[in-house]
Design a protein around this motif. Structure first.
Motif, PDB file in Angstrom:
ATOM      1  N   MET A   1       0.846  -1.196   0.000  1.00 44.52           N
ATOM      2  CA  MET A   1       0.000   0.000   0.000  1.00 44.52           C
ATOM      3  C   MET A   1       0.880   1.245   0.000  1.00 44.52           C
ATOM      4  N   THR A   2       0.556   2.205  -0.852  1.00 44.58           N
ATOM      5  CA  THR A   2       1.261   3.487  -0.904  1.00 44.58           C
ATOM      6  C   THR A   2       0.254   4.591  -0.663  1.00 44.58           C
ATOM      7  N   GLU A   3       0.589   5.520   0.225  1.00 42.89           N
ATOM      8  CA  GLU A   3      -0.315   6.628   0.518  1.00 42.89           C
ATOM      9  C   GLU A   3       0.475   7.927   0.543  1.00 42.89           C
ATOM     10  N   LEU A   4      -0.070   8.938  -0.128  1.00 39.19           N
ATOM     11  CA  LEU A   4       0.514  10.272  -0.136  1.00 39.19           C
ATOM     12  C   LEU A   4      -0.530  11.260   0.365  1.00 39.19           C
ATOM     13  N   ARG A   5      -0.094  12.338   0.973  1.00 41.95           N
ATOM     14  CA  ARG A   5      -0.992  13.433   1.334  1.00 41.95           C
ATOM     15  C   ARG A   5      -0.411  14.706   0.752  1.00 41.95           C
ATOM     16  N   LEU A   6      -1.159  15.332  -0.148  1.00 41.46           N
ATOM     17  CA  LEU A   6      -0.657  16.477  -0.914  1.00 41.46           C
ATOM     18  C   LEU A   6      -1.439  17.727  -0.531  1.00 41.46           C
ATOM     19  N   GLU A   7      -0.732  18.735  -0.065  1.00 45.60           N
ATOM     20  CA  GLU A   7      -1.377  19.990   0.308  1.00 45.60           C
ATOM     21  C   GLU A   7      -1.425  20.916  -0.897  1.00 45.60           C
ATOM     22  N   PRO A   8      -2.575  21.523  -1.171  1.00 44.04           N
ATOM     23  CA  PRO A   8      -2.686  22.442  -2.307  1.00 44.04           C
ATOM     24  C   PRO A   8      -2.370  23.876  -1.902  1.00 44.04           C
ATOM     25  N   ALA A   9      -2.135  24.702  -2.928  1.00 49.07           N
ATOM     26  CA  ALA A   9      -2.107  26.143  -2.696  1.00 49.07           C
ATOM     27  C   ALA A   9      -3.514  26.577  -2.323  1.00 49.07           C
ATOM     28  N   GLN A  10      -3.621  27.424  -1.328  1.00 46.98           N
ATOM     29  CA  GLN A  10      -4.930  27.883  -0.852  1.00 46.98           C
ATOM     30  C   GLN A  10      -5.295  29.225  -1.482  1.00 46.98           C
ATOM     31  N   PRO A  11      -6.573  29.530  -1.669  1.00 41.77           N
ATOM     32  CA  PRO A  11      -7.740  28.708  -1.329  1.00 41.77           C
ATOM     33  C   PRO A  11      -7.967  27.587  -2.338  1.00 41.77           C
ATOM     34  N   TYR A  12      -8.418  26.451  -1.841  1.00 43.07           N
ATOM     35  CA  TYR A  12      -8.653  25.287  -2.697  1.00 43.07           C
ATOM     36  C   TYR A  12      -9.881  24.539  -2.200  1.00 43.07           C
ATOM     37  N   SER A  13     -10.789  24.212  -3.126  1.00 42.47           N
ATOM     38  CA  SER A  13     -11.975  23.436  -2.772  1.00 42.47           C
ATOM     39  C   SER A  13     -11.960  22.122  -3.550  1.00 42.47           C
ATOM     40  N   PHE A  14     -11.680  21.028  -2.851  1.00 43.12           N
ATOM     41  CA  PHE A  14     -11.696  19.709  -3.483  1.00 43.12           C
ATOM     42  C   PHE A  14     -13.107  19.378  -3.954  1.00 43.12           C
ATOM     43  N   GLU A  15     -14.102  19.756  -3.152  1.00 42.55           N
ATOM     44  CA  GLU A  15     -15.493  19.455  -3.505  1.00 42.55           C
ATOM     45  C   GLU A  15     -15.899  20.144  -4.796  1.00 42.55           C
ATOM     46  N   ARG A  16     -15.603  21.445  -4.911  1.00 43.11           N
ATOM     47  CA  ARG A  16     -15.992  22.176  -6.112  1.00 43.11           C
ATOM     48  C   ARG A  16     -15.174  21.728  -7.328  1.00 43.11           C
ATOM     49  N   SER A  83      -4.533  20.494 -10.252  1.00 44.15           N
ATOM     50  CA  SER A  83      -4.071  21.895 -10.214  1.00 44.15           C
ATOM     51  C   SER A  83      -3.711  22.333  -8.791  1.00 44.15           C
ATOM     52  N   LEU A  84      -3.054  21.451  -8.060  1.00 49.00           N
ATOM     53  CA  LEU A  84      -2.783  21.719  -6.637  1.00 49.00           C
ATOM     54  C   LEU A  84      -1.774  22.839  -6.429  1.00 49.00           C
ATOM     55  N   ASN A  85      -0.934  23.110  -7.428  1.00 53.97           N
ATOM     56  CA  ASN A  85       0.090  24.139  -7.260  1.00 53.97           C
ATOM     57  C   ASN A  85      -0.345  25.510  -7.773  1.00 53.97           C
ATOM     58  N   VAL A  86      -1.578  25.606  -8.274  1.00 53.15           N
ATOM     59  CA  VAL A  86      -2.052  26.867  -8.861  1.00 53.15           C
ATOM     60  C   VAL A  86      -2.595  27.785  -7.763  1.00 53.15           C
ATOM     61  N   ASP A  87      -1.965  28.930  -7.601  1.00 51.92           N
ATOM     62  CA  ASP A  87      -2.373  29.914  -6.594  1.00 51.92           C
ATOM     63  C   ASP A  87      -3.381  30.873  -7.238  1.00 51.92           C
ATOM     64  N   LEU A  88      -4.640  30.798  -6.827  1.00 56.14           N
ATOM     65  CA  LEU A  88      -5.686  31.624  -7.419  1.00 56.14           C
ATOM     66  C   LEU A  88      -5.953  32.915  -6.640  1.00 56.14           C
ATOM     67  N   GLN A  89      -5.209  33.156  -5.583  1.00 58.99           N
ATOM     68  CA  GLN A  89      -5.476  34.367  -4.798  1.00 58.99           C
ATOM     69  C   GLN A  89      -5.332  35.642  -5.634  1.00 58.99           C
ATOM     70  N   PRO A  90      -4.294  35.761  -6.493  1.00 59.88           N
ATOM     71  CA  PRO A  90      -4.210  36.969  -7.332  1.00 59.88           C
ATOM     72  C   PRO A  90      -5.409  37.113  -8.273  1.00 59.88           C
ATOM     73  N   PHE A  91      -5.933  36.011  -8.744  1.00 60.23           N
ATOM     74  CA  PHE A  91      -7.129  36.019  -9.593  1.00 60.23           C
ATOM     75  C   PHE A  91      -8.318  36.588  -8.835  1.00 60.23           C
ATOM     76  N   TYR A  92      -8.512  36.116  -7.610  1.00 57.41           N
ATOM     77  CA  TYR A  92      -9.640  36.592  -6.816  1.00 57.41           C
ATOM     78  C   TYR A  92      -9.515  38.078  -6.489  1.00 57.41           C
ATOM     79  N   GLU A  93      -8.305  38.519  -6.209  1.00 61.20           N
ATOM     80  CA  GLU A  93      -8.103  39.937  -5.918  1.00 61.20           C
ATOM     81  C   GLU A  93      -8.436  40.789  -7.141  1.00 61.20           C
ATOM     82  N   GLN A  94      -8.002  40.356  -8.307  1.00 65.05           N
ATOM     83  CA  GLN A  94      -8.274  41.105  -9.526  1.00 65.05           C
ATOM     84  C   GLN A  94      -9.770  41.149  -9.845  1.00 65.05           C
TER      85      GLN A  94
END
Length: 293
Positions: A1-16, A83-94
């Motif tokens: 068994m192999t398991e990884l836990r990957l943290e995304p750039a925030q804000p991030y919604s896995f559900e959406r 797209s875990l490494n994509v930082d959308l904060q600048p997008f939201y600010e704009q």
């Protein structure tokens, strides 16, 4: 068994971000017990990968033991796909400066592109889908995979593995015609696969090129128009500043958002899009989501 836990750039919604898989992706992803799962190739080895959200990160599980090289490849693949490494904060600010768009964007905070795992899978699925409704396109994709690919056992299921260019290159046009592909589309799929398999077309090299050069290279290939090239840029590469101004869905979403009596022209969309750079892909994506409810 192999398991990884990957943290995304925030804000991030896995559900959406994964919601569209439940709505539109009927070929490769399965959903059970809060987990998505599908097959991926790690080098030459296909494995079944489970994805879910746990304690602020994406949990990735494979029931087999992976080598360090395979673990690294798996992490790169999943980070890219989600797209875990994509930082959308600048997008939201704009977008706060866009009064009509701001509520649409705010209501979908954390929504990211879900990319296909390989450019080849994205290209072939897009070509199959040309001028077809989603349901029939999914049927043809499934038939292609069953014919050329392989399957993996997972519990009581057999999961499809997307074929390699070499596997599709071995087919004849009539093989696909028997599955209800028209002759021209069968030729596009097999001929492009043969070009990739024998090294005449290097899709990965396109990643290093700017958007318009990628489009120019691709539309020179038989069977690839601008729509197909733009889909590869969006859903294969995740390019952030693409504006498919001729897209009917985007124009309908803008008509709805702005309360217009007419569908906006391509020129009008391009004019509005000047204010959306360098995030025009994400504005488009959020508007598609807005249109789909």
């Amino acid at each position: 068994m192999t398991e990884l836990r990957l943290e995304p750039a925030q804000p991030y919604s896995f559900e959406r971000t994964t919601r569209r898989l439940l709505l539109f992706e009927k070929t490769f992803y399965r959903y059970r017990g809060g987990c998505f799962y599908r097959t991926l190739r790690l080098g030459h080895r296909p494995v079944t990968v489970k994805l879910d959200w746990e304690a602020g990160g994406v949990r990735v599980r494979v029931e087999e033991d992976l080598s360090r090289k395979e673990r690294e490849l798996l992490e790169r693949l999943v980070r890219r796909m989600l797209s875990l490494n994509v930082d959308l904060q600048p997008f939201y600010e704009q977008m706060k400066k866009e009064p009509r768009l701001a509520p649409v964007i705010r209501a979908r905070a954390g929504l990211h592109f879900m990319l296909d795992p390989t450019l080849y899978e994205c290209l072939i699925k897009t070509i199959v889908s040309q001028q077809l409704n989603l349901s029939f396109a999914g049927t043809l994709i499934r038939r292609l995979v069953e014919l050329a690919g392989e399957t993996l056992e997972y519990g009581d299921e057999r999961l499809p593995v997307f074929p390699t260019p070499e596997q599709v290159a071995r087919l004849e046009y009539t093989d696909l015609q028997k599955l209800q592909f028209n002759r021209r589309k069968a030729e596009y799929i097999i001929d492009l696969s043969r070009m990739i398999a024998d090294g005449r077309l290097d899709l990965e090299a396109l990643e290093r090129l700017p958007d318009e050069e990628v489009v120019e290279r691709l539309v020179a290939l038989r069977g690839v128009g601008r729509w197909t090239a733009e889909c590869l840029l969006l859903f294969g590469m995740g390019r952030p500043n693409l504006l498919p101004a001729a897209d009917i869905g985007l124009r309908n979403a803008l008509k709805k958002l702005y309360g217009l009596a007419h569908q906006p022209t391509e020129a009008e969309v391009r004019q509005w899009g000047e204010d959306w750079a360098p995030w025009r892909s994400y504005v488009t994506f959020y508007l598609w989501d807005f249109l789909s409810g």
